[in-house]
Structure formats: C-alpha cells, structure tokens
Enzyme design. Structure first.
Site, short mmCIF file in Angstrom:
data_model
loop_
_atom_site.label_atom_id
_atom_site.label_comp_id
_atom_site.label_asym_id
_atom_site.label_seq_id
_atom_site.Cartn_x
_atom_site.Cartn_y
_atom_site.Cartn_z
N GLY A 202 -19.71 71.51 88.38
CA GLY A 202 -19.84 72.65 88.39
C GLY A 202 -20.44 73.26 87.09
O GLY A 202 -20.09 74.47 86.26
N GLY A 203 -19.84 72.22 86.04
CA GLY A 203 -19.60 72.47 84.72
C GLY A 203 -21.35 72.59 83.87
O GLY A 203 -20.95 74.59 83.14
N LYS A 204 -21.59 72.58 84.34
CA LYS A 204 -23.61 72.81 83.35
C LYS A 204 -23.69 74.32 84.64
O LYS A 204 -24.58 74.57 83.49
CB LYS A 204 -24.10 71.20 83.43
CG LYS A 204 -23.70 70.32 83.02
CD LYS A 204 -24.43 69.47 83.35
CE LYS A 204 -24.05 68.02 82.53
NZ LYS A 204 -22.50 67.80 82.57
N ARG B 114 -19.03 66.12 97.19
CA ARG B 114 -18.69 66.23 95.85
C ARG B 114 -19.34 67.88 95.37
O ARG B 114 -18.77 68.39 94.78
CB ARG B 114 -19.57 65.84 94.76
CG ARG B 114 -19.26 64.50 94.33
CD ARG B 114 -20.07 63.07 93.23
NE ARG B 114 -20.99 63.65 93.13
CZ ARG B 114 -21.87 62.89 94.11
NH1 ARG B 114 -21.30 61.43 94.29
NH2 ARG B 114 -23.35 62.57 94.07
N ASP C 35 -28.40 66.71 85.06
CA ASP C 35 -28.07 65.36 84.55
C ASP C 35 -27.39 64.29 85.03
O ASP C 35 -26.82 63.92 85.97
CB ASP C 35 -26.54 66.02 84.73
CG ASP C 35 -24.87 66.02 83.18
OD1 ASP C 35 -25.81 65.05 82.32
OD2 ASP C 35 -24.29 65.38 83.80
N CYS D 139 -24.89 61.09 80.30
CA CYS D 139 -23.23 60.56 79.41
C CYS D 139 -23.07 59.00 78.56
O CYS D 139 -21.96 58.34 79.21
CB CYS D 139 -22.07 60.74 80.28
SG CYS D 139 -21.55 60.32 81.53
#
Length: 460
Positions: A116-118, A141, A181, A234
C-alpha cells in the site's frame, strides 16, 4: 559475509557491463547502510507542518514533495503513525507514485498495490474524489493493503484481489491513470534485504520478464484513450525494464513514452532515454526503474467502457434512523453524502463510491465500512474514525503526544480520565484523538471510557 561478497557472479558481470566506469562505485554502495524514509499524508497534515512538529531529524527526498529521510528514529511507534499521518517507505519506492500525474476526480488503478505504499499516495492526490482501485492478485497480501488504506483515511477506494485479465473483463478501459509496480527479481533491493539474493538465484530476470509483459499488456487495455500509465520495477535488469516497455510500445502503437521528470543523480534509460533509473551509488536510495506511457486519444481505439459513475444518491434520508442520528453528530459529512452512496449488507453499513461497480470480481473492501447496525444500535467502525479529526465530531477526547494514555489507548487498555475531561464528555461514543488527529473510538459511561480501538491494530 557482506552483501557485496554474496552477489552472484553473473549479476556482478552484467552490472559491470551496464555501468562501465561506475561499476566499482555501484558495488561499493552495496556495503553501505540502506536509507529509511517516511511519506507524509497530505490529506491530514502538510509536509511542512509534519517536518516542524515531528521529533525526528528529517531531510527532504528529492523526487517527492512529501517524503523525508529519517535515521535511527522510532517512527513505527510514534502516535502519529497510528493516526495515519505518515507511511514508512523506502525512499526510492516513493518514485513511481510521484511520477504519475494524478488529478482530483481521476479514476485510478494500482494494479500490483500491496502492501500500500504507492496506493496511499495515489489516494492522497485524489483528494477524496474520483476512484482508486487498489488490486493485488494475492488476497493474503491485500489484507495489509486494506489496513494501510484504512489507517490513511482513504474513502474513495476499492480493494480487489484479482488477475489483470479478470479486471479487464470486468472494467474494460475505464481508468484515466494506471500504476504497474510490477513483481520483479528485486535486484535494486539487495542491499536493503539480502535474502533477495537467494531468491534471484532461484528465479531471476528471465522468469519475471514474460509475466511483466503480460501484466503490462492487460494494463494498457484498461487505460482510457488519453490516459497515462506508469510502469516501474525495483530491479536493474534491462530485460525486466526497458525491454518490457519496448515490447509494449511495439504491441500497442497507440502508446508513446513520455519524457521522465529530471531528478538530480538519476540516470536515463538504456536505449529508451526517456525512462528514469535510480542507482544506489548515484542517489540516497535503493534501485528503481520507471517509465511513463501515454495512450493516444483516438476515436477508433478498441476500447469499451463497462462502468459508469451514475449512481450518486448519498442523501441522508436513505440512511436508517440509527445511522442517520449518528452521522448528524459528524460535522464533515456533506461532501461524503455528495460523493458516496449508502449500502447495507447484513449488519454492515457502508459508504460506497458512486460507480456501478462490476459484481464479477473479488472485493476485499468497497468504499468505507462505517459501522454495524444490529438490534437497532449503530456501532461506528475504526475505518470511520480514521476519516475524522477533532473538529469533526461532537464529543472528543484529545490527548497530547506526550500523554502516556495515548500508548495505553493504542494497547487497548482502559483510559483513566481527569475530572475536567469527564465534565466535558457526554455518555456514548467519544472520538479519541492525539494532537487533534483521530486514533479511534471510546465509549463513555459511569465516569469511565471503554476502549474501542480495533483489536487487530493494537500496539504489541
């Protein structure tokens, strides 16, 4: 054994070829400590105010306006973290959401969203309007995603756990903006999490690239003409980065690559210069890759929109009496009632974004579960509390950060009250806040406050 000593020979050889004279600086950077950061929830507090008031040494992160480096600080135990005022995130991981130009009212898809960061940043930039669909193919997740969005105070959100193909069949080309992502080999995180090195040796770039191409191809199909899509990983592998983007550009001629925002220390893409690469020897962060794509506005595009936002009906009269009476105590509901509609599923009471959401997919959350209604009594939810602050509710216990009762509340313990506080409280539901920001509910009666902080969120 150090991280550098554990790096696979194949990876080291490839990075030497990729970076040339910079390779030694890159390999040496693997020996340094990884950077830590927090990203401020601008829907609850400005970045400037947070930086001034938090008791941490903070430094701005170059590629995002509301991100800060933080060193050796207990950021995960500060009360403001539980109030959703900031999210703990690796600095380079803040890049993708910062590059996708979100505007209030957009319909946005975060296709690989957990934890959930983005997604939380995308929700902030929507400013409570439009719609965010935050998806992760793994329901387990996605549970963390549900919690993080709830703590953040995001209301106009649906959390789904579906494959990209099933989402496309349900939504069609519905979205103005999409963030992908993608799952990747994780080379950019070797320094931060050395266990990824063993995973890379079992499942490297050649395993991920076909999956990334498939995910991106479904995402392109869900993007409206004129819409924009941000693809990121990443990892440093060209096979997972530029080659995946080049494949999409070839398969979908309606796509163009948008020049990346200039970032000090960032490198251009390899063969696709308009992409952006972050290397740990060039910037204060881990490795990341990002490419911004635009779908050309074109009437003949094969694009069928399957959803409409034609269900605005959030009138107070539609609420059951007990729910209506409780909402009358909240002073900031007018905008919600314009943007959301009330639904009830069994005992669960929800405010749902005003879209004709497809029924054929798996939702873990639609809008906000505002509470439960059973036997004629309404009990407000933790999610509802996180949408409020001390100015929104009629009965509030507002504690200061230094007050030891804040931690007692977060642990689920009973809260002792002072005489001056009991004089101000009325029996029934009380919004418990820290420095004006909501933490959760309590219920006052007979001179004591019963702790109603959600058990699954309690501080251990």
């Amino acid at each position: 054994m150090s991280v550098r000593e554990r790096l696979p020979e194949e990876f080291v050889a490839r990075m030497r070829g990729q970076l040339g004279e910079e390779a030694e600086a890159f390999l040496s950077s693997c020996e340094r400590e990884a950077y830590s950061g927090i990203r401020v929830n601008t829907g609850k507090i400005s970045a400037v105010d947070a930086a001034e008031k938090l008791p941490f040494v903070l430094r701005p992160i170059l590629w995002t306006e509301n991100g800060f480096y933080v060193e050796n600080a207990p950021v995960s135990r500060h009360p403001w973290y539980f109030a959703g005022l900031y999210y703990i995130q690796e600095p380079s991981a803040m890049l993708p959401a910062s590059l996708l130009p979100i505007a209030p009212g957009d319909r946005v898809l975060d296709l690989c969203a957990a934890p959930g960061g983005k997604a939380t940043e995308l929700a902030s930039r929507l400013e409570g309007s439009g719609l965010l669909v935050a998806n992760d193919v793994s329901a387990s997740r996605a549970k963390a995603l549900v919690k993080n969005l709830a703590v953040w105070g995001a209301a106009n959100v649906c959390v789904t756990a579906e494959t990209p193909e099933r989402l496309f069949k349900a939504f069609g080309c519905f979205f103005d903006k999409i963030l992908v992502d993608a799952p990747c080999s994780g080379e950019g995180m070797f320094r931060k999490d050395s266990s990824l090195i063993a995973s890379w040796m079992e499942k490297g770039p050649e395993e991920y690239a076909p999956l990334q191409k498939e995910i991106l191809s479904w995402a392109v199909r869900m993007l409206k003409p004129g819409g924009m899509l941000l693809y990121s990983t990443c990892t440093f592998s060209e096979e997972e980065d530029e080659a995946v983007v080049a494949d999409a550009l070839e398969r979908f001629p309606e796509l163009t690559l948008v020049p990346a925002k200039r970032i000090e220390g960032a490198a251009p893409g390899r063969g696709l210069e308009n992409c952006v690469r972050l290397y740990p020897h060039r910037v204060e962060g881990e490795g990341h890759f990002a490419a911004l794509l635009r779908k050309r506005p074109k009437e003949e595009n094969d694009c069928t929109e399957t959803m409409r936002n034609n269900l605005r009906n959030g009138k107070m009269e539609r609420f059951p009496g007990e729910v209506r009476d409780f909402f009358a105590r909240i002073s900031c509901t007018e905008a919600w009632l314009e943007e959301f509609r009330y639904e009830q599923i069994g005992e669960q009471c929800l405010l749902v974004p005003p879209f004709d959401l497809p029924k054929s997919i798996r939702y873990l959350r639609t809008g906000v579960r505002v509470g439960t209604l059973k036997r004629g009594r309404f009990e407000p939810s933790q999610e509802l509390a996180m949408l409020l602050d001390s100015s929104c509710f009629d009965v509030v216990l507002d504690l200061e950060t230094e007050d030891e009762r804040v931690l007692r509340y977060l642990k689920g313990e009973t809260i002792a009250l002072e005489t001056a506080e009991t004089d101000r409280l009325a029996e029934g539901w009380v919004l418990v806040c820290v420095d004006g920001h909501a933490l959760g509910w309590g219920k006052y009666g007979n001179g004591s406050l019963k702790n109603k902080y959600y058990p699954g969120w309690r501080l251990q």
